[in-house]
Scaffold this motif. Structure first.
Motif, PDB file in Angstrom:
ATOM      1  N   ALA A   1       6.466  16.531  -3.860  1.00  0.00           N
ATOM      2  CA  ALA A   1       5.334  16.738  -5.005  1.00  0.00           C
ATOM      3  C   ALA A   1       5.130  16.142  -6.139  1.00  0.00           C
ATOM      4  N   ALA A   2       5.672  15.697  -6.586  1.00  0.00           N
ATOM      5  CA  ALA A   2       5.561  13.943  -7.575  1.00  0.00           C
ATOM      6  C   ALA A   2       3.791  13.341  -7.382  1.00  0.00           C
ATOM      7  N   VAL A   3       4.746  12.865  -5.506  1.00  0.00           N
ATOM      8  CA  VAL A   3       3.286  11.796  -4.645  1.00  0.00           C
ATOM      9  C   VAL A   3       2.068  12.189  -4.853  1.00  0.00           C
ATOM     10  N   PHE A   4       2.332  13.565  -4.092  1.00  0.00           N
ATOM     11  CA  PHE A   4       1.011  14.394  -3.874  1.00  0.00           C
ATOM     12  C   PHE A   4       0.415  14.339  -5.515  1.00  0.00           C
ATOM     13  N   GLY A   5       0.983  15.196  -6.068  1.00  0.00           N
ATOM     14  CA  GLY A   5      -0.025  15.347  -7.731  1.00  0.00           C
ATOM     15  C   GLY A   5       0.122  14.630  -8.239  1.00  0.00           C
ATOM     16  N   ALA A   6       0.625  13.476  -8.198  1.00  0.00           N
ATOM     17  CA  ALA A   6      -0.129  12.231  -8.672  1.00  0.00           C
ATOM     18  C   ALA A   6      -1.374  11.378  -8.311  1.00  0.00           C
ATOM     19  N   LEU A   7      -1.431  11.174  -6.738  1.00  0.00           N
ATOM     20  CA  LEU A   7      -1.556  10.589  -5.495  1.00  0.00           C
ATOM     21  C   LEU A   7      -3.177  10.268  -5.905  1.00  0.00           C
ATOM     22  N   PRO A   8      -3.880  11.568  -6.888  1.00  0.00           N
ATOM     23  CA  PRO A   8      -5.233  11.194  -6.734  1.00  0.00           C
ATOM     24  C   PRO A   8      -6.031   9.714  -8.294  1.00  0.00           C
ATOM     25  N   ALA A   9      -5.221   9.944  -9.536  1.00  0.00           N
ATOM     26  CA  ALA A   9      -5.044   9.923 -10.119  1.00  0.00           C
ATOM     27  C   ALA A   9      -4.931   8.641 -10.107  1.00  0.00           C
ATOM     28  N   VAL A  10      -3.940   7.889  -9.832  1.00  0.00           N
ATOM     29  CA  VAL A  10      -3.388   6.672  -9.376  1.00  0.00           C
ATOM     30  C   VAL A  10      -4.311   6.367  -8.706  1.00  0.00           C
ATOM     31  N   LEU A  11      -4.841   6.394  -7.540  1.00  0.00           N
ATOM     32  CA  LEU A  11      -6.162   5.799  -6.463  1.00  0.00           C
ATOM     33  C   LEU A  11      -7.357   5.990  -7.412  1.00  0.00           C
TER      34      LEU A  11
ATOM     35  N   ARG B   1      14.519  12.055 -12.428  1.00  0.00           N
ATOM     36  CA  ARG B   1      13.496  13.699 -11.738  1.00  0.00           C
ATOM     37  C   ARG B   1      13.360  13.405 -10.634  1.00  0.00           C
ATOM     38  N   ALA B   2      13.833  14.730 -10.310  1.00  0.00           N
ATOM     39  CA  ALA B   2      13.678  15.340  -9.082  1.00  0.00           C
ATOM     40  C   ALA B   2      12.380  15.774  -8.296  1.00  0.00           C
ATOM     41  N   GLY B   3      11.908  15.820  -6.977  1.00  0.00           N
ATOM     42  CA  GLY B   3      10.594  16.875  -6.093  1.00  0.00           C
ATOM     43  C   GLY B   3       9.777  15.147  -6.122  1.00  0.00           C
ATOM     44  N   PHE B   4      10.426  14.249  -5.290  1.00  0.00           N
ATOM     45  CA  PHE B   4       9.722  13.204  -5.155  1.00  0.00           C
ATOM     46  C   PHE B   4       8.404  13.619  -4.371  1.00  0.00           C
TER      47      PHE B   4
ATOM     48  N   VAL C   1       0.888  -1.176  -0.050  1.00  0.00           N
ATOM     49  CA  VAL C   1       0.384   0.216   0.024  1.00  0.00           C
ATOM     50  C   VAL C   1       1.148   0.541   0.087  1.00  0.00           C
ATOM     51  N   LEU C   2       1.977   0.968   0.535  1.00  0.00           N
ATOM     52  CA  LEU C   2       2.823   2.218   1.269  1.00  0.00           C
ATOM     53  C   LEU C   2       3.266   2.527  -0.544  1.00  0.00           C
ATOM     54  N   LEU C   3       4.041   1.663  -0.962  1.00  0.00           N
ATOM     55  CA  LEU C   3       4.312   1.554  -2.343  1.00  0.00           C
ATOM     56  C   LEU C   3       3.682   2.072  -3.645  1.00  0.00           C
ATOM     57  N   PHE C   4       2.514   1.757  -3.472  1.00  0.00           N
ATOM     58  CA  PHE C   4       1.972   2.458  -4.176  1.00  0.00           C
ATOM     59  C   PHE C   4       1.279   3.550  -4.148  1.00  0.00           C
ATOM     60  N   ALA C   5       0.891   4.428  -2.560  1.00  0.00           N
ATOM     61  CA  ALA C   5      -0.052   5.703  -3.343  1.00  0.00           C
ATOM     62  C   ALA C   5       1.959   6.629  -3.016  1.00  0.00           C
ATOM     63  N   LEU C   6       2.954   5.873  -3.066  1.00  0.00           N
ATOM     64  CA  LEU C   6       4.686   7.065  -3.418  1.00  0.00           C
ATOM     65  C   LEU C   6       4.641   6.337  -5.030  1.00  0.00           C
ATOM     66  N   THR C   7       3.600   6.337  -5.924  1.00  0.00           N
ATOM     67  CA  THR C   7       3.801   6.006  -7.073  1.00  0.00           C
ATOM     68  C   THR C   7       4.451   7.616  -7.861  1.00  0.00           C
ATOM     69  N   GLY C   8       3.587   8.006  -7.859  1.00  0.00           N
ATOM     70  CA  GLY C   8       4.410   9.543  -8.026  1.00  0.00           C
ATOM     71  C   GLY C   8       5.804   9.518  -8.131  1.00  0.00           C
ATOM     72  N   GLY C   9       5.934   9.702  -6.771  1.00  0.00           N
ATOM     73  CA  GLY C   9       7.561  10.213  -6.574  1.00  0.00           C
ATOM     74  C   GLY C   9       8.650   9.122  -7.174  1.00  0.00           C
ATOM     75  N   ILE C  10       7.908   8.027  -6.875  1.00  0.00           N
ATOM     76  CA  ILE C  10       9.105   6.470  -7.661  1.00  0.00           C
ATOM     77  C   ILE C  10       9.228   6.611  -9.155  1.00  0.00           C
TER      78      ILE C  10
ATOM     79  N   ARG D   1       0.881   5.863 -17.002  1.00  0.00           N
ATOM     80  CA  ARG D   1       0.572   7.349 -16.906  1.00  0.00           C
ATOM     81  C   ARG D   1      -0.340   7.824 -16.219  1.00  0.00           C
ATOM     82  N   ALA D   2      -0.794   7.412 -15.690  1.00  0.00           N
ATOM     83  CA  ALA D   2      -1.708   8.465 -14.309  1.00  0.00           C
ATOM     84  C   ALA D   2      -1.081   9.141 -13.879  1.00  0.00           C
ATOM     85  N   THR D   3       0.826   9.175 -13.677  1.00  0.00           N
ATOM     86  CA  THR D   3       1.694  10.339 -13.164  1.00  0.00           C
ATOM     87  C   THR D   3       1.965  11.806 -13.956  1.00  0.00           C
ATOM     88  N   ASP D   4       1.338  11.359 -15.207  1.00  0.00           N
ATOM     89  CA  ASP D   4       1.204  12.607 -16.246  1.00  0.00           C
ATOM     90  C   ASP D   4       0.162  13.143 -16.039  1.00  0.00           C
ATOM     91  N   ALA D   5       0.857  14.656 -15.766  1.00  0.00           N
ATOM     92  CA  ALA D   5      -0.129  15.475 -16.080  1.00  0.00           C
ATOM     93  C   ALA D   5      -0.872  16.209 -17.524  1.00  0.00           C
TER      94      ALA D   5
END
Length: 248
Positions: A103-113, A98-101, A82-91, A163-167
């Motif tokens: 910001a990427a986690v929180f930015g992608a989390l809604p779409a990933v879910l 790229r950097a910004g772990f 569950v933890l690694l799934f939630a951190l998908t954006g940063g991973i 793909r869900a991490t792409d804005a």
């Protein structure tokens, strides 16, 4: 091997996977040991090699500890995934170099879910269709095909997460999850085969860790925890394959 190089170029992710695999297991083991000691009192002579066996015996003799003795180890098995799934954006960002772990986690989390829910529905439909298709076949044929279908769905899940991490405007649309299945089933068979192999290795590692944890001595408990951590790293490698196929 490009996917493996991506992972090795981000050693912090490997540390994260190892920590995610080890720390919950260590915490659950300490809790189980403490629960057993409290329940058995002066008769608690526990060795780590048979800790789970002692917990099972304790639960049978002391029903009052059923909930804590079973819930915590179960949570320890689920929490890392569950933890690694939630951190998908940063991973994924780190695998892309790229950097910004954070910001990427929180930015992608809604779409990933959201895409995770879509994927689970499509996975259920996909596995049902495969089950109906192979039902008349002999078990020696049907079971491996069902297993292959499940491993393909795991890779489709990885592609969906990447793909869900792409804005993009479409990352909340169900067609993204559907397109991931189509991608896995119809394109880049080499990448798909690699991901299927890694998915199988992940399942083997999980099964081996579970067996060693239950079997106990003469295998030290750290072996089961270590294999579980290796399984988490293989899971990251599998995700790196999805990143590679999306950027190649």
């Amino acid at each position: 091997m490009n996917a493996l190089r991506r992972l090795l170029a981000a050693p912090s992710l490997i540390v994260l996977a190892v920590a995610a695999g080890l720390l919950p297991a260590l915490a659950a083991g300490a809790f189980a040991r403490r629960s057993a000691a409290l329940a058995l009192g002066p008769f608690a002579t526990l060795d780590d090699g048979h800790l789970l066996a002692y917990v099972v015996e304790m639960v049978a003799d002391h029903p009052s500890v059923v909930l804590p003795a079973t819930t915590v180890p179960a949570a320890a098995a689920v929490v890392p995934a569950v933890l690694l799934f939630a951190l998908t954006g940063g991973i994924v960002e780190r695998l892309r170099g790229r950097a910004g772990f954070g910001a990427a986690v929180f930015g992608a989390l809604p779409a990933v879910l959201v895409q995770g829910v879509y994927h689970l529905v499509l996975r259920a439909v996909f596995l049902l269709l495969v089950f109906l298709a192979v039902g008349p076949a002999p078990k020696a044929v049907a079971y491996p095909l069902l297993g292959l279908a499940y491993l393909l769905s795991l890779h489709a899940s990885d592609v969906t997460r990447v793909r869900a991490t792409d804005a993009t405007a479409g990352r909340f649309h169900p067609r993204l999850a559907f397109a991931a299945f189509r991608e896995v089933l119809t394109r880049k068979p080499a990448a798909t085969a690699t991901a299927v192999g890694l998915g199988f290795a992940t399942l083997v590692a999980a099964a081996a860790a579970g067996y060693l944890a239950v079997a106990g001595a003469p295998t030290p408990p750290v072996a089961a925890r270590g294999i579980a951590a290796v399984g988490m790293c293989i899971g990251l490698w599998r995700l790196a394959v999805a990143v590679e196929r999306e950027t190649a």
